[in-house]
Design a protein around this motif. Structure first.
Motif, PDB file in Angstrom:
ATOM      1  N   ALA A  58     -74.783  27.821 -74.134  1.00 45.29           N
ATOM      2  CA  ALA A  58     -75.234  29.044 -74.771  1.00 45.29           C
ATOM      3  C   ALA A  58     -74.792  29.092 -76.234  1.00 45.29           C
ATOM      4  O   ALA A  58     -73.757  28.552 -76.584  1.00 45.29           O
ATOM      5  N   GLY A  59     -75.607  29.704 -77.040  1.00 41.95           N
ATOM      6  CA  GLY A  59     -75.191  29.960 -78.404  1.00 41.95           C
ATOM      7  C   GLY A  59     -74.317  31.201 -78.447  1.00 41.95           C
ATOM      8  O   GLY A  59     -74.284  31.988 -77.507  1.00 41.95           O
ATOM      9  N   PHE A  60     -73.616  31.342 -79.546  1.00 41.12           N
ATOM     10  CA  PHE A  60     -72.834  32.567 -79.742  1.00 41.12           C
ATOM     11  C   PHE A  60     -72.555  32.736 -81.223  1.00 41.12           C
ATOM     12  O   PHE A  60     -72.714  31.790 -82.009  1.00 41.12           O
ATOM     13  N   GLY A  61     -72.125  33.935 -81.564  1.00 41.53           N
ATOM     14  CA  GLY A  61     -71.659  34.188 -82.925  1.00 41.53           C
ATOM     15  C   GLY A  61     -72.773  34.310 -83.940  1.00 41.53           C
ATOM     16  O   GLY A  61     -73.953  34.188 -83.637  1.00 41.53           O
ATOM     17  N   GLN A  62     -72.356  34.601 -85.139  1.00 42.27           N
ATOM     18  CA  GLN A  62     -73.283  34.709 -86.257  1.00 42.27           C
ATOM     19  C   GLN A  62     -72.880  33.745 -87.344  1.00 42.27           C
ATOM     20  O   GLN A  62     -71.697  33.584 -87.644  1.00 42.27           O
ATOM     21  N   ASP A 111     -68.117  22.632 -75.006  1.00 41.42           N
ATOM     22  CA  ASP A 111     -67.041  23.370 -74.348  1.00 41.42           C
ATOM     23  C   ASP A 111     -66.300  24.321 -75.277  1.00 41.42           C
ATOM     24  O   ASP A 111     -65.360  24.978 -74.862  1.00 41.42           O
ATOM     25  N   ILE A 112     -66.694  24.369 -76.543  1.00 41.62           N
ATOM     26  CA  ILE A 112     -65.888  25.155 -77.477  1.00 41.62           C
ATOM     27  C   ILE A 112     -66.188  26.652 -77.342  1.00 41.62           C
ATOM     28  O   ILE A 112     -67.203  27.043 -76.752  1.00 41.62           O
ATOM     29  N   ARG A 113     -65.281  27.441 -77.868  1.00 43.50           N
ATOM     30  CA  ARG A 113     -65.431  28.901 -77.855  1.00 43.50           C
ATOM     31  C   ARG A 113     -65.209  29.445 -79.252  1.00 43.50           C
ATOM     32  O   ARG A 113     -64.562  28.797 -80.089  1.00 43.50           O
ATOM     33  N   ALA A 114     -65.715  30.638 -79.470  1.00 38.73           N
ATOM     34  CA  ALA A 114     -65.426  31.304 -80.739  1.00 38.73           C
ATOM     35  C   ALA A 114     -63.925  31.452 -80.891  1.00 38.73           C
ATOM     36  O   ALA A 114     -63.224  31.773 -79.940  1.00 38.73           O
ATOM     37  N   ILE A 170     -63.859  28.368 -85.422  1.00 44.69           N
ATOM     38  CA  ILE A 170     -65.258  28.381 -84.988  1.00 44.69           C
ATOM     39  C   ILE A 170     -65.765  29.814 -84.872  1.00 44.69           C
ATOM     40  O   ILE A 170     -65.104  30.678 -84.284  1.00 44.69           O
ATOM     41  N   VAL A 171     -66.935  30.047 -85.452  1.00 44.82           N
ATOM     42  CA  VAL A 171     -67.516  31.397 -85.401  1.00 44.82           C
ATOM     43  C   VAL A 171     -68.876  31.427 -84.727  1.00 44.82           C
ATOM     44  O   VAL A 171     -69.324  32.494 -84.304  1.00 44.82           O
ATOM     45  N   ALA A 172     -69.556  30.296 -84.628  1.00 41.50           N
ATOM     46  CA  ALA A 172     -70.915  30.371 -84.089  1.00 41.50           C
ATOM     47  C   ALA A 172     -71.354  29.033 -83.511  1.00 41.50           C
ATOM     48  O   ALA A 172     -70.883  27.967 -83.928  1.00 41.50           O
TER      49      ALA A 172
END
Lengths: 278, 242
Positions: B47-51, B168-171, B189-191
């Motif tokens: 999944a994508g996340f962040g801006q 596997d990374i997270r914001a 990491i932001v996005a």
């Protein structure tokens, strides 16, 4: 401005009495978007000068071999006069005089230089600021020296052939450092160089061959117009699809095929290693 | 970071090659069955996340003034005041990157400079254990623009690449980029985005605006008849304090 990809044309009207504008700012040229980026290169050896545009001093005490930083100027017509440094522009005769048209959006370089037979003159060149492909460098060579036709070589290979004063030629090459020299056209007689040129990626690297063959002061000058880089066409960063098992029937069938896969994988790896591309 | 004493689990060899190769092999010895690690769950498109900070692009080369303001609301602000020792951004080009580390995701990849292939696409290191730094763009530590690191998600031989850990990374995960002069640039990491390969966003390779680190690998769907992976996974990180 430097991002402009507009193809521009600059019309250099041959001077002699064409126009004689009294005011420094061309009529109706006050809007910011009506400006042009203008650099000036002094390529007349042995003559320190003052440069006037429409009667106003533009560049005082301007020394040979100097490239003035680009200036945002209102687009329009400029009556350019070059005087020996310190001369009174009201009474002295200009060493060079010419009227140039600077269209809105243009990126141009005005060059005071010698003609092929050694007479001082002014020319305006448009700097191509259209996009440059990723990894590439635009190379432009302008012959503004009192010298005959030349070939320009990079790493020993002719890039431009038969270039004559005051013409220019341009091409795209791989970015990076090359060893460049200038030879008399059709010969191996080196007139300038060799010199290392760092051809910057995404930029127009404008190389001037200037000076005088008779005076034995031929030289190269580089002007870099940057900001036209492009992004790569894409990023191919996968191989087998091993990371795609969720969506890939291929991978699931492979799983289903069972244990033998593993033993075969070693053999496949050897065979396919050389064609791995991404 | 020293080389790992052993390849970690994700380097396990999984199904490689074509279906027909696999089927042909299906009747082969089953002695290694126990070694097969069946996929647990679906590691497919993450999944994508962040801006993504837009870097103030679109305003030409003088974008830096507005770059800070471009940080979206709700996003952790980029520490921006004052130099912090060796991590300070200066106008001078620093030493090139030599290793990228995301400790929490167990990612550590040697970094080598890469350019552009003859076909105009970005060069990617052949070795999936390495990441390539796009040398024509900004370097990590430069004051402006997006420093881009590229790595294979897997190889044709079925090994997972080091950058597969980006799945596997997270914001908030920390990214350290070590440079050739023994300095380290720290990011957070932001996005994460998944985009079609032919729709690479313009901000990824931007050379002005806010300094960010962009990590790129490939993402499903996987279509062997159309050149393999059809998407790119793009992770954006912003500078952090240290």
């Amino acid at each position: 401005m430097r991002k402009s990809r507009t193809s521009v044309m600059i019309a250099a009207c041959l001077g002699a009495g064409a126009l004689s504008l009294g005011s420094a700012v061309p009529a109706g040229a006050a809007q910011a978007e009506d400006t042009a980026t203008v650099s000036v290169f002094h390529a007349v050896p042995g003559l320190t000068v003052d440069v006037y545009a429409n009667g106003d001093e533009l560049l005082p005490d301007f020394k040979p071999g100097t490239l003035a930083d680009p200036q945002e100027l209102p687009a329009g017509s400029y009556d350019l006069k070059v005087f020996e440094a310190g001369a009174d522009p009201k009474t002295a005769d200009p060493a060079i005089q010419k009227t140039v048209e600077v269209p809105a959006g243009a990126n141009a370089t005005v060059v005071a230089h010698l003609s092929a037979d050694g007479k001082p003159q002014l020319n305006a060149f448009v700097n191509d600021t259209s996009a440059v492909a990723a990894g590439k460098s635009r190379l432009t060579v302008r012959h503004v020296a009192a010298a005959p036709a030349v070939d320009v070589r990079a790493n020993g290979t002719a890039v431009f052939e038969g270039l004559v004063n005051p013409k220019e030629d341009t091409t795209e090459v791989d970015a990076g450092t090359v060893s460049a020299d200038v030879v008399l056209a059709g010969t191996d007689t080196v007139a300038i160089g060799p010199a290392d040129l760092n051809l910057k990626e995404g930029a127009n690297n404008v190389v001037y061959a200037w000076g005088s063959a008779d005076e034995k002061n031929l030289a190269l000058k580089v002007q870099t117009v940057s900001g036209m880089h492009s992004q790569p066409g894409g990023v191919d960063a996968g191989g087998s699809g091993a990371m795609a098992s969720g969506n890939s029937s291929n991978a699931w069938m492979a799983w289903a095929a069972g244990a033998g896969v593993l033993t075969l994988a070693g053999a496949l790896s050897i065979r396919s290693r050389t064609r791995q591309d991404a | 970071m020293p080389d790992r004493p052993q390849q970690r689990a994700k380097w396990r060899t999984v199904a490689a090659g074509s279906v027909w190769s696999a089927v042909a092999a299906g009747s082969a010895a089953a002695a290694v069955t126990a070694l097969l690690l069946f996929p647990s769950g679906d590691p497919g498109p993450p999944a994508g996340f962040g801006q993504v900070p837009d870097g103030g692009r679109g305003t030409g080369t003088a974008a830096s003034a507005s770059a800070r303001a471009a940080t979206p609301p709700g996003q952790k602000p980029v520490p921006s005041t004052g130099p912090t020792g060796q991590n300070s951004t200066t106008r001078a080009q620093g030493a090139p990157p030599v290793r990228v580390v995301i400790s929490r995701a167990d990612l550590s990849a040697a970094v080598v400079p890469v350019g552009v292939r003859d076909d105009g696409r970005a060069e990617v290191p052949t070795d999936p254990a390495q990441a390539g730094w796009y040398r024509f763009g900004p370097a990590p530590g430069d004051a402006h623009g997006s420093a881009v690191l590229i790595g294979h998600v897997d190889s044709r031989t079925g090994e997972l690449g080091e950058l597969a850990a980006l799945y596997d990374i997270r914001a908030g995960d920390r990214v350290d980029v070590q440079r050739g002069d023994d300095t380290t640039i720290a990011y957070e990491i932001v996005a994460r985005r998944i985009v079609k390969k032919d729709r690479m966003p313009a901000d990824v390779f931007r050379r002005d605006g806010e300094p960010v680190l962009t990590l790129i690998t490939c993402a499903p769907p996987y279509d062997p008849d159309r050149g393999g992976y059809q998407s790119n996974l793009i992770v954006t990180a912003v500078r952090s304090a240290s």
